[in-house]
Design a protein around this motif. Structure first.
Motif, PDB file in Angstrom:
ATOM      1  N   LYS A   7       0.830  -1.201   0.000  1.00  0.00           N
ATOM      2  CA  LYS A   7       0.000   0.000   0.000  1.00  0.00           C
ATOM      3  C   LYS A   7       0.866   1.253   0.000  1.00  0.00           C
ATOM      4  O   LYS A   7       0.604   2.213  -0.738  1.00  0.00           O
ATOM      5  CB  LYS A   7      -0.923  -0.011   1.222  1.00  0.00           C
ATOM      6  CG  LYS A   7      -1.891   1.159   1.270  1.00  0.00           C
ATOM      7  CD  LYS A   7      -2.786   1.070   2.501  1.00  0.00           C
ATOM      8  CE  LYS A   7      -3.731   2.266   2.564  1.00  0.00           C
ATOM      9  NZ  LYS A   7      -4.599   2.219   3.770  1.00  0.00           N
ATOM     10  N   LEU A   8       1.915   1.252   0.808  1.00  0.00           N
ATOM     11  CA  LEU A   8       2.811   2.409   0.880  1.00  0.00           C
ATOM     12  C   LEU A   8       3.600   2.585  -0.414  1.00  0.00           C
ATOM     13  O   LEU A   8       3.830   3.720  -0.864  1.00  0.00           O
ATOM     14  CB  LEU A   8       3.775   2.246   2.056  1.00  0.00           C
ATOM     15  CG  LEU A   8       3.167   2.438   3.448  1.00  0.00           C
ATOM     16  CD1 LEU A   8       4.136   1.983   4.522  1.00  0.00           C
ATOM     17  CD2 LEU A   8       2.789   3.903   3.667  1.00  0.00           C
ATOM     18  N   GLN A   9       4.010   1.471  -1.039  1.00  0.00           N
ATOM     19  CA  GLN A   9       4.732   1.555  -2.303  1.00  0.00           C
ATOM     20  C   GLN A   9       3.848   2.170  -3.389  1.00  0.00           C
ATOM     21  O   GLN A   9       4.325   2.952  -4.217  1.00  0.00           O
ATOM     22  CB  GLN A   9       5.213   0.170  -2.730  1.00  0.00           C
ATOM     23  CG  GLN A   9       6.377  -0.354  -1.917  1.00  0.00           C
ATOM     24  CD  GLN A   9       6.768  -1.767  -2.278  1.00  0.00           C
ATOM     25  OE1 GLN A   9       5.979  -2.519  -2.842  1.00  0.00           O
ATOM     26  NE2 GLN A   9       7.990  -2.154  -1.950  1.00  0.00           N
ATOM     27  N   GLU A  10       2.570   1.822  -3.371  1.00  0.00           N
ATOM     28  CA  GLU A  10       1.637   2.381  -4.350  1.00  0.00           C
ATOM     29  C   GLU A  10       1.435   3.870  -4.101  1.00  0.00           C
ATOM     30  O   GLU A  10       1.381   4.663  -5.046  1.00  0.00           O
ATOM     31  CB  GLU A  10       0.297   1.645  -4.271  1.00  0.00           C
ATOM     32  CG  GLU A  10      -0.760   2.147  -5.241  1.00  0.00           C
ATOM     33  CD  GLU A  10      -0.386   1.965  -6.703  1.00  0.00           C
ATOM     34  OE1 GLU A  10      -1.024   2.611  -7.559  1.00  0.00           O
ATOM     35  OE2 GLU A  10       0.552   1.187  -7.006  1.00  0.00           O
ATOM     36  N   GLU A  11       1.355   4.262  -2.836  1.00  0.00           N
ATOM     37  CA  GLU A  11       1.229   5.679  -2.503  1.00  0.00           C
ATOM     38  C   GLU A  11       2.465   6.447  -2.972  1.00  0.00           C
ATOM     39  O   GLU A  11       2.365   7.566  -3.488  1.00  0.00           O
ATOM     40  CB  GLU A  11       1.051   5.851  -0.991  1.00  0.00           C
ATOM     41  CG  GLU A  11      -0.309   5.410  -0.469  1.00  0.00           C
ATOM     42  CD  GLU A  11      -0.426   5.609   1.035  1.00  0.00           C
ATOM     43  OE1 GLU A  11       0.326   6.451   1.584  1.00  0.00           O
ATOM     44  OE2 GLU A  11      -1.257   4.936   1.657  1.00  0.00           O
ATOM     45  N   GLU A  64       4.518  10.138  -9.572  1.00  0.00           N
ATOM     46  CA  GLU A  64       3.886  10.525 -10.833  1.00  0.00           C
ATOM     47  C   GLU A  64       3.397  11.973 -10.783  1.00  0.00           C
ATOM     48  O   GLU A  64       3.435  12.698 -11.781  1.00  0.00           O
ATOM     49  CB  GLU A  64       2.722   9.590 -11.143  1.00  0.00           C
ATOM     50  CG  GLU A  64       3.156   8.187 -11.546  1.00  0.00           C
ATOM     51  CD  GLU A  64       1.975   7.280 -11.867  1.00  0.00           C
ATOM     52  OE1 GLU A  64       0.829   7.654 -11.532  1.00  0.00           O
ATOM     53  OE2 GLU A  64       2.201   6.194 -12.457  1.00  0.00           O
ATOM     54  N   LYS A  65       2.937  12.388  -9.612  1.00  0.00           N
ATOM     55  CA  LYS A  65       2.437  13.758  -9.449  1.00  0.00           C
ATOM     56  C   LYS A  65       3.553  14.731  -9.073  1.00  0.00           C
ATOM     57  O   LYS A  65       3.310  15.928  -8.933  1.00  0.00           O
ATOM     58  CB  LYS A  65       1.358  13.790  -8.365  1.00  0.00           C
ATOM     59  CG  LYS A  65       0.107  12.997  -8.710  1.00  0.00           C
ATOM     60  CD  LYS A  65      -0.884  13.042  -7.550  1.00  0.00           C
ATOM     61  CE  LYS A  65      -2.130  12.218  -7.862  1.00  0.00           C
ATOM     62  NZ  LYS A  65      -3.094  12.227  -6.725  1.00  0.00           N
ATOM     63  N   ASN A  66       4.776  14.163  -8.878  1.00  0.00           N
ATOM     64  CA  ASN A  66       5.923  14.951  -8.423  1.00  0.00           C
ATOM     65  C   ASN A  66       5.605  15.670  -7.114  1.00  0.00           C
ATOM     66  O   ASN A  66       5.964  16.824  -6.898  1.00  0.00           O
ATOM     67  CB  ASN A  66       6.349  15.961  -9.497  1.00  0.00           C
ATOM     68  CG  ASN A  66       7.768  16.454  -9.284  1.00  0.00           C
ATOM     69  OD1 ASN A  66       8.586  15.759  -8.692  1.00  0.00           O
ATOM     70  ND2 ASN A  66       8.062  17.663  -9.744  1.00  0.00           N
ATOM     71  N   GLY A  94       6.404  17.017  -1.460  1.00  0.00           N
ATOM     72  CA  GLY A  94       6.022  17.253  -0.083  1.00  0.00           C
ATOM     73  C   GLY A  94       5.680  15.982   0.665  1.00  0.00           C
ATOM     74  O   GLY A  94       5.801  15.922   1.894  1.00  0.00           O
ATOM     75  N   SER A  95       5.235  14.962  -0.066  1.00  0.00           N
ATOM     76  CA  SER A  95       4.848  13.696   0.561  1.00  0.00           C
ATOM     77  C   SER A  95       6.001  12.713   0.653  1.00  0.00           C
ATOM     78  O   SER A  95       5.899  11.704   1.361  1.00  0.00           O
ATOM     79  CB  SER A  95       3.702  13.039  -0.238  1.00  0.00           C
ATOM     80  OG  SER A  95       2.582  13.892  -0.297  1.00  0.00           O
ATOM     81  N   PHE A  96       7.095  12.976  -0.080  1.00  0.00           N
ATOM     82  CA  PHE A  96       8.193  12.021  -0.159  1.00  0.00           C
ATOM     83  C   PHE A  96       8.797  11.681   1.206  1.00  0.00           C
ATOM     84  O   PHE A  96       9.021  10.521   1.534  1.00  0.00           O
ATOM     85  CB  PHE A  96       9.298  12.534  -1.078  1.00  0.00           C
ATOM     86  CG  PHE A  96       8.949  12.437  -2.549  1.00  0.00           C
ATOM     87  CD1 PHE A  96       7.902  11.651  -2.977  1.00  0.00           C
ATOM     88  CD2 PHE A  96       9.674  13.134  -3.499  1.00  0.00           C
ATOM     89  CE1 PHE A  96       7.575  11.559  -4.312  1.00  0.00           C
ATOM     90  CE2 PHE A  96       9.362  13.042  -4.844  1.00  0.00           C
ATOM     91  CZ  PHE A  96       8.306  12.255  -5.246  1.00  0.00           C
ATOM     92  N   LYS A 139      13.582  11.322 -14.488  1.00  0.00           N
ATOM     93  CA  LYS A 139      12.774  12.537 -14.550  1.00  0.00           C
ATOM     94  C   LYS A 139      11.825  12.638 -13.361  1.00  0.00           C
ATOM     95  O   LYS A 139      11.695  13.702 -12.750  1.00  0.00           O
ATOM     96  CB  LYS A 139      11.983  12.549 -15.857  1.00  0.00           C
ATOM     97  CG  LYS A 139      11.175  13.828 -16.068  1.00  0.00           C
ATOM     98  CD  LYS A 139      10.470  13.813 -17.413  1.00  0.00           C
ATOM     99  CE  LYS A 139       9.669  15.109 -17.616  1.00  0.00           C
ATOM    100  NZ  LYS A 139       8.969  15.098 -18.930  1.00  0.00           N
ATOM    101  N   GLN A 140      11.152  11.530 -13.035  1.00  0.00           N
ATOM    102  CA  GLN A 140      10.201  11.533 -11.920  1.00  0.00           C
ATOM    103  C   GLN A 140      10.874  11.868 -10.598  1.00  0.00           C
ATOM    104  O   GLN A 140      10.331  12.618  -9.785  1.00  0.00           O
ATOM    105  CB  GLN A 140       9.520  10.169 -11.806  1.00  0.00           C
ATOM    106  CG  GLN A 140       8.457   9.900 -12.851  1.00  0.00           C
ATOM    107  CD  GLN A 140       7.833   8.529 -12.687  1.00  0.00           C
ATOM    108  OE1 GLN A 140       8.390   7.658 -12.028  1.00  0.00           O
ATOM    109  NE2 GLN A 140       6.676   8.329 -13.299  1.00  0.00           N
ATOM    110  N   ASP A 141      12.081  11.313 -10.384  1.00  0.00           N
ATOM    111  CA  ASP A 141      12.777  11.521  -9.109  1.00  0.00           C
ATOM    112  C   ASP A 141      13.607  12.796  -9.098  1.00  0.00           C
ATOM    113  O   ASP A 141      14.201  13.144  -8.077  1.00  0.00           O
ATOM    114  CB  ASP A 141      13.661  10.313  -8.788  1.00  0.00           C
ATOM    115  CG  ASP A 141      12.830   9.063  -8.513  1.00  0.00           C
ATOM    116  OD1 ASP A 141      11.590   9.151  -8.570  1.00  0.00           O
ATOM    117  OD2 ASP A 141      13.417   8.000  -8.249  1.00  0.00           O
ATOM    118  N   GLY A 142      13.669  13.493 -10.251  1.00  0.00           N
ATOM    119  CA  GLY A 142      14.372  14.776 -10.323  1.00  0.00           C
ATOM    120  C   GLY A 142      15.843  14.685 -10.017  1.00  0.00           C
ATOM    121  O   GLY A 142      16.372  15.459  -9.212  1.00  0.00           O
TER     122      GLY A 142
END
Length: 398
Positions: free
Chosen positions: A161-165, A171-173, A176-178, A339-342
Motif C-alpha cells: 500500500k505504501l509503495q503504491e502511494e 507521478e504527481k511529483n 512534499g509527501s516524499f 525525470k520523476q525523481d528529479g
C-alpha cells in the motif's frame, strides 16, 4: 451359496481397488505436469537479453535435473500449453515468452515441484509491472506456502500500500509527501522482515526459507557467518540441494565484493550516459563522488533517491559529485524514473542489468549499493543511506 461368494468376491475386490487408489494418491509424484491457460497470450518470434524466441512457443526455465537448471518449451495454442518433466527439488521457476505487440518478454515466476500444476489467468500488455492479470497457480504446495507467507507479511507491514502511494506521489511529483512516505516505507520494510524472520524460525526445513536465504546475502562477515550457520543447521537433504549450493556460490561472490570496500582503490570503468557519451569514473578524480548503483524498478532505490538528492543539493557546491549507474534494461523506464525523481547529476547505463561492466567489477548482487570515494580515488565508505549519508558528508565538508 455360489451367488453369495461372487458378491463377497466383488466387494472384496472393490475394497482392494479403493485401497490401492488411496495408497497411490498419497504417493509422491516423481514428475511434474504443468498446464497453462492464459487468455490473450500470443507468443511471437524475437530476441531479448541474449535469448531467442520461436513463434507460438513459451519457455520454462528453472527445474533442476542432475544438478543443473534446465530450459524446456511448449507450443501455445489459444493461450493453452503443457510441459512435462522432472525436478530434483522444489525451486523458483520462470515462464517466459515474447508476446505479440511488445519489445519485452513476458515473465511469470512460481515455485515448481513434482506434481500436477495448473496456471490460469490472462495477458494484458502493461507499461510497467507484470503483464499478467488474475494469475492463479494451483497444485504446487511450495507456491501455496510462499503466497500465504508473502500475503501475511504484506498485510502485517502495509508495504504494498505504501509503495503504491509512493508511486502515485512520484507521478504527481508530490515532493512534499516524499519524506513522510519514505519514513513509513522504511518502517514497513523492517516490519516485513520481522514477520518473515519469525516464520522462518518456526519452519527451519522449509524450501521457502532456503530460497529466502539466497535472496539476500549479508554484506558483512558476521552476517555471512550467521547465514552459513543457518545452512549447516538444515538437514542433509537441504544442505546438498541445488539451491543451497547456489547460496554458497553467492556467498563466495559476496566475499569478493566485500573486498571492494573502505580502504580499497576504486576500480575504474566507462559507461554511456543518457545521450550515449562515454563517462569514466576516473573523470571524477580530485573530488568526492558517491557512486550509486540503482534501477527504476527497485522500490528501495526509489525510496532512497530523495536522500541522495538532498545530500547532493546540500554538498554539491562544497565538492560532492554523484554518479548513478542504472542496472535497468529498459531505457524508457530508466529515463522516466530519472525525470520523476528529479535527479540532476550524471546518469549512466549499459542497459545490461547486473551484467553491466560496472556491476560486475564491483560485484553488485543487490541494489541500492553505494560507494563514497575520496579525491584520491579511495573508497572511504559503503552503503551509506539516509541520516548515515548526511552525517558522513557533514563530517567531510565541515
Amino acid at each position: 451359496m455360489k451367488t453369495k461368494k461372487i458378491i463377497l468376491f466383488v466387494l472384496f475386490s472393490g475394497i482392494i481397488v479403493i485401497a490401492a487408489v488411496l495408497l497411490f494418491s498419497k504417493q509422491k509424484t516423481t514428475a511434474y505436469t504443468l498446464t497453462g491457460n492464459i487468455k490473450g497470450l500470443q507468443c511471437v518470434a524475437g530476441k531479448s537479453k541474449g535469448m531467442s524466441y520461436t513463434k507460438d512457443y513459451i519457455y520454462l526455465y528453472g527445474p533442476v535435473k542432475n544438478g543443473t537448471q534446465e530450459l524446456d518449451s511448449a507450443k501455445v495454442v489459444n493461450g493453452r500449453f503443457t510441459i512435462k518433466g522432472t525436478t530434483d527439488e522444489p525451486i523458483r521457476a520462470t515462464l517466459i515468452c515474447m508476446p505479440e505487440n511488445s519489445s519485452h518478454p513476458a515473465i511469470l515466476q512460481f515455485f515448481i515441484e513434482n506434481s500436477y500444476i495448473r496456471i490460469t489467468g490472462k495477458y494484458a500488455a502493461a507499461d510497467y509491472g507484470s503483464p499478467f492479470e488474475d494469475i492463479k497457480v494451483s497444485g504446487s504446495a511450495t507456491e501455496d506456502e510462499y503466497k500465504k507467507l508473502i500475503a501475511g507479511a504484506d498485510e502485517f507491514s502495509g508495504r504494498s500500500k505504501l509503495q503504491e502511494e509512493y508511486r502515485k506521489a512520484s507521478e504527481k511529483n508530490d515532493t512534499g509527501s516524499f519524506a513522510a512516505l519514505q519514513e513509513k516505507l522504511r518502517e514497513s520494510y523492517d516490519k516485513n522482515a520481522e514477520y518473515l524472520r519469525e516464520y522462518y524460525d518456526s519452519h527451519p526445513q522449509s524450501y521457502i526459507r532456503l530460497y529466502s536465504l539466497g535472496n539476500s546475502i549479508p554484506g558483512d562477515e558476521q552476517g555471512i557467518n550467521n547465514l552459513e550457520k543457518q545452512l549447516k543447521e538444515m538437514d542433509t537433504v537441504m544442505q546438498s540441494s541445488f539451491t543451497a549450493k547456489q547460496i554458497l556460490s553467492s556467498i563466495e561472490e559476496k566475499r569478493k565484493g566485500m573486498a571492494i570496500g573502505p580502504g580499497r582503490i576504486a576500480i575504474d570503468f566507462v559507461q554511456p550516459d543518457i545521450d550515449g557519451n562515454p563517462v569514466k569514473l576516473s573523470d571524477y578524480k580530485g573530488k568526492y563522488v558517491l557512486l550509486d548503483f540503482w534501477a527504476s524498478w527497485c522500490a528501495p532505490c526509489r525510496a532512497e533517491n530523495p536522500n541522495v538528492l538532498k545530500a547532493y543539493n546540500k554538498y554539491h557546491k562544497k565538492g560532492l559529485e554523484v554518479l548513478s549507474v542504472s542496472l535497468d534494461t529498459d531505457k524508457e523506464a530508466w529515463l522516466k524514473a530519472v525525470k520523476q525523481d528529479g535527479l540532476p547529476w550524471k546518469q549512466v547505463s549499459e542497459l545490461k542489468g547486473f551484467k553491466s561492466e560496472a556491476a560486475l567489477k564491483y560485484v553488485i548482487l543487490s541494489i541500492p549499493t553505494t560507494f563514497l570515494i575520496n579525491p584520491e580515488g579511495v573508497i572511504v565508505a559503503k552503503n551509506l543511506r539516509g541520516e548515515a549519508l548526511d552525517e558522513n558528508l557533514k563530517e567531510i565538508f565541515k
